[in-house]
Design a protein around this motif. Structure first.
Motif, PDB file in Angstrom:
ATOM      1  N   ASN A   1      -3.146 -11.802   8.305  1.00  0.00           N
ATOM      2  CA  ASN A   1      -2.903 -13.041   9.090  1.00  0.00           C
ATOM      3  C   ASN A   1      -1.563 -13.290   8.795  1.00  0.00           C
ATOM      4  N   LEU A   2      -0.593 -12.957   9.598  1.00  0.00           N
ATOM      5  CA  LEU A   2       0.803 -12.934   9.355  1.00  0.00           C
ATOM      6  C   LEU A   2       1.357 -14.366   8.917  1.00  0.00           C
ATOM      7  N   THR A   3       0.377 -15.264   9.238  1.00  0.00           N
ATOM      8  CA  THR A   3       0.925 -16.653   9.172  1.00  0.00           C
ATOM      9  C   THR A   3       0.575 -17.283   7.704  1.00  0.00           C
ATOM     10  N   ASN A   4      -0.490 -16.406   6.968  1.00  0.00           N
ATOM     11  CA  ASN A   4      -1.153 -16.969   5.541  1.00  0.00           C
ATOM     12  C   ASN A   4      -0.251 -16.369   4.570  1.00  0.00           C
ATOM     13  N   TYR A   5       0.789 -16.886   4.025  1.00  0.00           N
ATOM     14  CA  TYR A   5       1.648 -16.275   2.944  1.00  0.00           C
ATOM     15  C   TYR A   5       0.858 -16.349   1.805  1.00  0.00           C
ATOM     16  N   ASN A   6       0.115 -17.150   1.426  1.00  0.00           N
ATOM     17  CA  ASN A   6      -0.598 -17.256   0.086  1.00  0.00           C
ATOM     18  C   ASN A   6      -1.569 -15.894   0.181  1.00  0.00           C
ATOM     19  N   LYS A   7      -2.275 -15.880   0.999  1.00  0.00           N
ATOM     20  CA  LYS A   7      -3.296 -14.533   0.995  1.00  0.00           C
ATOM     21  C   LYS A   7      -2.483 -13.173   1.015  1.00  0.00           C
ATOM     22  N   ASN A   8      -1.512 -12.929   1.883  1.00  0.00           N
ATOM     23  CA  ASN A   8      -0.570 -11.865   2.036  1.00  0.00           C
ATOM     24  C   ASN A   8       0.011 -11.630   0.650  1.00  0.00           C
ATOM     25  N   MET A   9       0.619 -12.474   0.172  1.00  0.00           N
ATOM     26  CA  MET A   9       1.498 -12.270  -1.129  1.00  0.00           C
ATOM     27  C   MET A   9       0.341 -12.114  -2.532  1.00  0.00           C
ATOM     28  N   MET A  10      -0.766 -12.735  -2.270  1.00  0.00           N
ATOM     29  CA  MET A  10      -1.913 -12.573  -3.376  1.00  0.00           C
ATOM     30  C   MET A  10      -2.218 -10.886  -3.285  1.00  0.00           C
ATOM     31  N   ILE A  11      -2.169 -10.316  -2.098  1.00  0.00           N
ATOM     32  CA  ILE A  11      -2.849  -9.065  -1.984  1.00  0.00           C
ATOM     33  C   ILE A  11      -1.861  -8.224  -2.224  1.00  0.00           C
ATOM     34  N   LEU A  12      -0.480  -8.370  -2.022  1.00  0.00           N
ATOM     35  CA  LEU A  12       0.449  -7.419  -2.479  1.00  0.00           C
ATOM     36  C   LEU A  12       0.991  -7.523  -3.800  1.00  0.00           C
ATOM     37  N   LEU A  13       0.762  -8.829  -4.288  1.00  0.00           N
ATOM     38  CA  LEU A  13       0.904  -8.969  -5.938  1.00  0.00           C
ATOM     39  C   LEU A  13      -0.149  -8.198  -6.593  1.00  0.00           C
ATOM     40  N   LEU A  14      -1.559  -8.455  -6.280  1.00  0.00           N
ATOM     41  CA  LEU A  14      -2.646  -7.850  -7.068  1.00  0.00           C
ATOM     42  C   LEU A  14      -2.516  -6.096  -7.077  1.00  0.00           C
ATOM     43  N   ILE A  15      -2.202  -5.386  -5.838  1.00  0.00           N
ATOM     44  CA  ILE A  15      -2.135  -4.218  -5.481  1.00  0.00           C
ATOM     45  C   ILE A  15      -0.770  -3.665  -6.497  1.00  0.00           C
ATOM     46  N   THR A  16      -0.001  -4.169  -6.551  1.00  0.00           N
ATOM     47  CA  THR A  16       1.432  -3.836  -7.001  1.00  0.00           C
ATOM     48  C   THR A  16       1.102  -3.928  -8.635  1.00  0.00           C
ATOM     49  N   ALA A  17       0.567  -5.072  -8.931  1.00  0.00           N
ATOM     50  CA  ALA A  17       0.410  -5.253 -10.373  1.00  0.00           C
ATOM     51  C   ALA A  17      -0.702  -4.164 -10.937  1.00  0.00           C
ATOM     52  N   THR A  18      -1.854  -4.055 -10.371  1.00  0.00           N
ATOM     53  CA  THR A  18      -2.476  -2.926 -10.839  1.00  0.00           C
ATOM     54  C   THR A  18      -2.219  -1.529 -10.624  1.00  0.00           C
ATOM     55  N   LEU A  19      -1.189  -1.258  -9.804  1.00  0.00           N
ATOM     56  CA  LEU A  19      -0.518   0.116 -10.043  1.00  0.00           C
ATOM     57  C   LEU A  19       0.506   0.112 -11.165  1.00  0.00           C
ATOM     58  N   PHE A  20       1.175  -0.900 -11.223  1.00  0.00           N
ATOM     59  CA  PHE A  20       2.072  -1.049 -12.319  1.00  0.00           C
ATOM     60  C   PHE A  20       1.399  -0.966 -13.839  1.00  0.00           C
ATOM     61  N   THR A  21       0.218  -1.432 -13.787  1.00  0.00           N
ATOM     62  CA  THR A  21      -0.339  -1.469 -15.026  1.00  0.00           C
ATOM     63  C   THR A  21      -0.934  -0.249 -15.402  1.00  0.00           C
ATOM     64  N   MET A  22      -1.481   0.477 -14.630  1.00  0.00           N
ATOM     65  CA  MET A  22      -1.779   1.957 -14.699  1.00  0.00           C
ATOM     66  C   MET A  22      -0.538   2.768 -15.043  1.00  0.00           C
ATOM     67  N   ILE A  23       0.414   2.805 -14.243  1.00  0.00           N
ATOM     68  CA  ILE A  23       1.597   3.686 -14.443  1.00  0.00           C
ATOM     69  C   ILE A  23       2.206   3.070 -16.012  1.00  0.00           C
ATOM     70  N   GLY A  24       2.144   1.855 -16.175  1.00  0.00           N
ATOM     71  CA  GLY A  24       2.849   1.699 -17.416  1.00  0.00           C
ATOM     72  C   GLY A  24       2.273   1.964 -18.855  1.00  0.00           C
ATOM     73  N   THR A  25       0.789   1.939 -18.442  1.00  0.00           N
ATOM     74  CA  THR A  25      -0.101   2.140 -19.713  1.00  0.00           C
ATOM     75  C   THR A  25      -0.097   3.920 -19.796  1.00  0.00           C
TER      76      THR A  25
END
Length: 116
Positions: A3-27
């Motif tokens: 939902n393009l108007t729900n910034y909280n949900k969109n940003m949480m999804i982006l942050l969690l996906i990116t953080a998970t990938l960065f955790t795996m790559i960094g480890t």
């Protein structure tokens, strides 16, 4: 899906996906390649993104009520950080500088809309 108007949900999804990938790559970089400089950058970024997702989830940051200027700061910092970490052909000193600028802009943008 988005939902393009729900910034909280969109940003949480982006942050969690990116953080998970960065955790795996960094480890993997730290444990397998012994590339501590880049691996710790990935892990520090993942920690910042996980923390930001948690702060959004608890309601301390409301991106829906933020101004367009704050949205621009947050997204610019997010994009600079992600691009700086995914570029592998740039010299390490420049890559670290772009990463530092990106994470600083991201954190300042979050601080500007933090509910006290």
């Amino acid at each position: 899906m988005f939902n393009l108007t729900n910034y909280n949900k969109n940003m949480m999804i982006l942050l969690l996906i990116t953080a998970t990938l960065f955790t795996m790559i960094g480890t993997a970089m730290v444990l397998l390649d012994y590339n501590y400089y880049n691996g710790l950058q990935y892990l520090a970024t993942a920690l910042a993104f996980f923390t930001t997702a948690y702060i959004i989830k608890v309601g301390k940051v409301d991106l829906d009520s933020a101004t367009d200027n704050n949205h621009t700061q947050i997204m610019a910092g997010f994009m600079i950080t992600v691009v700086a970490l995914t570029i592998t052909f740039v010299a390490l000193s420049i890559k670290g500088l772009f990463w530092a600028v990106g994470i600083t802009v991201f954190i300042i943008g979050m601080y500007n809309i933090y509910k006290k």
